[in-house]
Design an enzyme around this catalytic site. Structure first.
Site, PDB file in Angstrom:
ATOM      1  CB  CYS A 126       0.249   2.081   3.999  1.00  0.00           C
ATOM      2  SG  CYS A 126      -1.413   1.381   3.897  1.00  0.00           S
ATOM      3  CB  CYS A 170      -0.938  -0.033   1.217  1.00  0.00           C
ATOM      4  SG  CYS A 170      -1.789   1.518   1.534  1.00  0.00           S
TER       5      CYS A 170
END
Length: 282
Positions: free
Chosen positions: A38, A35
Site C-alpha cells: 500500500c 501494508c
C-alpha cells in the site's frame, strides 16, 4: 487535497464518492498502515491524481479504521483500488500495478483535453456558426488527433465550410469499426456538398481556362467561382498559379489575400498559402 487525497469515512462516503463521481472520476484507494505494498502504491496514485486534478479525485479508505466500509466493498486483499464514475464502480485492481498501467486505466474513463471544445463546436454547428465551430473543432483535433469524435466534428465543420478535400481526408482516416451514425451523416453531407460545388457553369469556366491557359483574367474569374462554390483549395491553387506567372497581375494579390482572410481561424490551408505568399513577396 488534490495531492494527498481525501480521507473517506462513513460520514462523508456519499458526498466524496457517490456525489463526487458525478463530476469527476473518483479513485478509491483501500489501504492500511501495516501494508507495505500500500505504501508503495500510494505515492503513484497521489502523483496521478495531482496530474489529472481537474478530472480526477483520489479518495483513501483506511481499512483498519473503516472496517464497515471495507466490508461493504468486499475488500479481501490490500491494496485494492476502485474507480467510480457517476456513482458506479467502473474499474479496479488488487495489488500493485505500474504507473503506466494505472494511467491507461484513468484515461479510459476521463474525457480528453479537447472534450469541452468539441461540445462547444457541436453546439455552434447546430447554430450554423460554421467559422467558429471549425476553429474550436480544429483546436480539439490538434489536442487529440487520434480521437474519432474529434476527427468527425472537424470533418463536419470543414464540410459545412465547403472544405471538401479536408473532409474527405478526415473521413478516410476513420476506421470501419468507428463509422457510426455521425460518420454516415457527415458522409451524406459531403456528397451533397460535392454535388452543389459542381455546377455546369463552373465546369464550362474550367474548360475555357483549359483552352486559354494564358488568359490570367479568366483564371482569376475561375478562382472566384471556385471560392464561391466553397472549393477553397482549388480556388487558392488557381489564384496562386496566376501569381506565380505574374506576381503583379492586377487584383491577383488582393484576391489571394481576400481568400485567405475569409478562411476560418486555425485553418491549415490558410497557414500554408500565407507562407507561400510571403515567400513570393520576399
Amino acid at each position: 487535497m488534490a495531492n494527498t487525497g481525501i480521507t473517506v469515512t462513513l460520514e462523508n462516503f456519499q458526498q466524496v464518492i457517490l456525489e463526487g463521481s458525478q463530476s469527476k472520476l473518483i479513485i478509491v484507494d483501500f489501504w492500511a498502515d501495516w501494508c507495505e505494498p500500500c505504501k508503495q502504491l500510494m505515492p503513484v496514485l497521489e502523483k496521478l491524481a495531482a496530474e489529472y486534478s481537474d478530472r480526477v479525485t483520489l479518495a483513501k479508505i483506511d481499512c483498519d479504521e473503516q472496517q464497515q466500509l471495507a466490508a461493504q466493498f468486499g475488500i479481501r486483499s490490500l491494496p485494492t483500488v476502485a474507480f467510480f464514475k457517476e456513482g458506479q464502480p467502473v474499474d479496479g485492481f488488487a495489488g500493485v500495478e505500474p504507473e503506466s498501467a494505472i494511467r491507461a486505466r484513468i484515461e479510459q474513463h476521463i474525457p480528453g483535453p479537447g472534450e469541452d471544445l468539441l461540445k462547444h463546436a457541436r453546439e455552434l454547428l447546430e447554430q450554423e456558426q460554421f467559422d467558429e465551430a471549425y476553429a474550436l473543432a480544429k483546436q480539439a483535433y490538434d489536442l487529440q488527433p487520434e480521437d474519432t469524435q474529434a476527427q468527425l466534428t472537424l470533418a463536419d465543420a470543414a464540410c459545412s465550410l465547403g472544405r471538401i478535400e479536408q473532409t474527405e481526408s478526415l473521413l478516410d482516416g476513420i476506421r470501419l469499426a468507428d463509422q457510426d451514425s455521425y460518420f454516415q451523416q457527415v458522409q451524406s453531407k459531403l456528397q451533397l456538398a460535392k454535388q452543389a460545388a459542381d455546377s455546369p457553369e463552373l465546369r464550362a469556366l474550367q474548360q475555357q481556362v483549359k483552352e486559354q491557359p494564358d488568359n490570367l483574367e479568366l483564371a482569376l474569374e475561375l478562382a472566384t467561382s471556385l471560392y464561391q462554390a466553397k472549393r477553397m483549395e482549388e480556388a487558392l491553387e488557381v489564384c496562386f498559379s496566376v501569381l506565380k506567372r505574374d506576381f503583379n497581375f492586377p487584383e491577383a494579390r488582393q484576391q489571394a489575400l481576400d481568400m485567405l482572410n475569409g478562411l476560418p481561424k486555425g485553418d491549415p490551408l490558410a497557414a500554408r498559402y500565407r507562407r507561400l505568399l510571403y515567400s513570393m513577396m520576399y
